[in-house]
Design an enzyme around this catalytic site. Sequence first.
Site, short mmCIF file in Angstrom:
data_model
loop_
_atom_site.label_atom_id
_atom_site.label_comp_id
_atom_site.label_asym_id
_atom_site.label_seq_id
_atom_site.Cartn_x
_atom_site.Cartn_y
_atom_site.Cartn_z
N GLY A 88 0.80 -1.22 0.00
CA GLY A 88 0.00 0.00 0.00
C GLY A 88 0.83 1.26 0.00
N ARG A 116 -8.70 -1.10 -2.33
CA ARG A 116 -8.32 -0.07 -1.37
C ARG A 116 -8.42 1.30 -2.04
NH1 ARG A 116 -2.90 -1.95 1.70
NH2 ARG A 116 -3.48 -0.15 3.02
N ASP A 314 -0.90 1.21 13.29
CA ASP A 314 -0.25 -0.07 13.01
C ASP A 314 0.07 -0.86 14.27
OD1 ASP A 314 -0.43 0.18 10.30
OD2 ASP A 314 1.62 0.88 10.01
#
Length: 456
Positions: A88, A116, A314
Site C-alpha cells: 500500500g 483499497r 499499526d
Amino acid sequence: MLKVTRPRNLSAEVQLPSSKSISNRALVLAALSGGGIGLLSNVSDCDDTRAMVNAQCIIHNGQCTIHNSQFTIHNGEGARVIDVGAAGTTMRFLTSVLATTPGTYILTGSQRMQQRPIGPLVDALRQLGAEISYECAEGYPPLRICGRQLHGGTLRLAGDVSSQYVSSLLMIAPRLTGALRIELTGVVGSRPYIDMSMSMMRHFGVETRWDDERTISVAEQKYVAVPIAIESDWSAASYWYEIVLLSPEFHETATLHGLFSDSMQGDSAVADIFARLGINTIAMARGGSSEGVMLQRQSAPPARIEWDFTMTPDLAQTVVVACAAKGVAFRFSGLRSLRIKETDRIAALCTELAKLGVYVDVIGDDVMEWAGPDGQRQGPVSYMSPLPGTSIATYDDHRMAMAFAPVAWTLGSIVIENETVVSKSYPRFWLDLQEAGFEAHPLPLPKGGEKGMENG
C-alpha cells in the site's frame, strides 16, 4: 499453515528488520535527489520495499540493483506496467511520483489492493495538473498515469484519510512549479508518519514547515543527494513486547537491537503503551546513542486500559490481541483507518478473537471495546478455550499473523494460516521466534487450501 508452540524459556536477542516506512520514503527521496539507491544503507528486505525497488527499476529502464534481484520491464498498450502487489505504501507514494515522471504507466496491485481507495489522492493530484485515469472501478487502482510537470497550489484534504496520501504529496512538492500548501480538515490521524516524511525531506535538503496545526507548506526547491542509514522497525518491536507481556514468568526479557530512542518513528510509542501494561523499556547506549532496548516485565498489568490509536494505527492489532490474551479489558479508539488497510482489520480481529472466546464490541468505525473475560457477552467458545482444529486466518495481512503468534504462550500452541504473509514487513519473524525458543512446525493444508484466503 504453521503451528507455533510456546517455549520452555524465552531467550530473545533479536536484530529487528529495518523500518519499511523509512526505507520506502528514503527510496523515493534518494531517487528524487538524483542520487539513487546507492545512498541508502541497511535497506529493508521486506516485500513492500522490494516492490518500491522493482518500480524504480522499471521507471529507470532496469538500471538499479538491490538484494541481488533483477526485474523485468513489462509493457502494455504503450505503457510501462508496475505491479506493487499488496504494498500500500508503494502504491500511494508511486501515484504521485509517476504523476511527475515523464512517461505513461499502469500502476496496479493485488486483488485486495484494487479494493483499497485511492480517490482522494488522485483528486488532489488532478488539482495540481496530473493526468490520471482509472482502468477499472472509479476511485480504485489500477491507474493509468501520464507523467508531466505539475504546478503548486493549495489542497484541502480530510485529516482522517490515510497519512500516506499526505506524505505522497509532500515528497513531490519540491518538484512542482510553485509552492504547495496542504490544509488538513477534521481530526489529523497518523501525524507521526507525516512528521517522518517531513523530517526525511529535510535530511535530503528540502525545507518544510507546519504553518499551524493543520497546514503544511513546501516551497519549490531541489533535493540534495546525501547518504542515509535506515534504523530498525519499532512496529516489528511490538510483537516482542507482546511476547514478554504474555510470558508466564516475571524474569523473562527480550533484547532488541537496532532501535533508536530518539526515533522518528511514531510507533516508538509502543514503549509507552506497554509501560501501562507493566513492561519496562531499558535503552542500551553505544557510542553515545541508543542502538537497542531490553524489555522486562516489572509489574502485573492493570485490569483495564484505554488508548487512542489515531497516531499509531499499526500498533492496534498487537495491543488488542495482547490485552485479550492477558485478560485486560480495554477501550481503544482512533481505529477508523484500520478499515482500509491490507484487510478490514477491525472485522478480522473480531472474527479471529471470537475463535479464542474473546467477544469484542465495535462502536462505530472508531472504537473497539472489551469488558474482559468475566464481563464480556457470552458466545459459543469459552474464553481462551478454542475448539479443536481452530486456526487463525491472516487475510493476506502480515500484522494478523504476527499479532496472534505470541498467543502460543497462553494456549500452549496456536495455528497460523498463510504464515508467509510476514514477508511483507518482517521476513525473519518465524526464524527469530524459533531462535527465541518457540517451536514452529508447518502443517498440511486443509482440503481446499488455506482458510481465510478468500478474505485476502
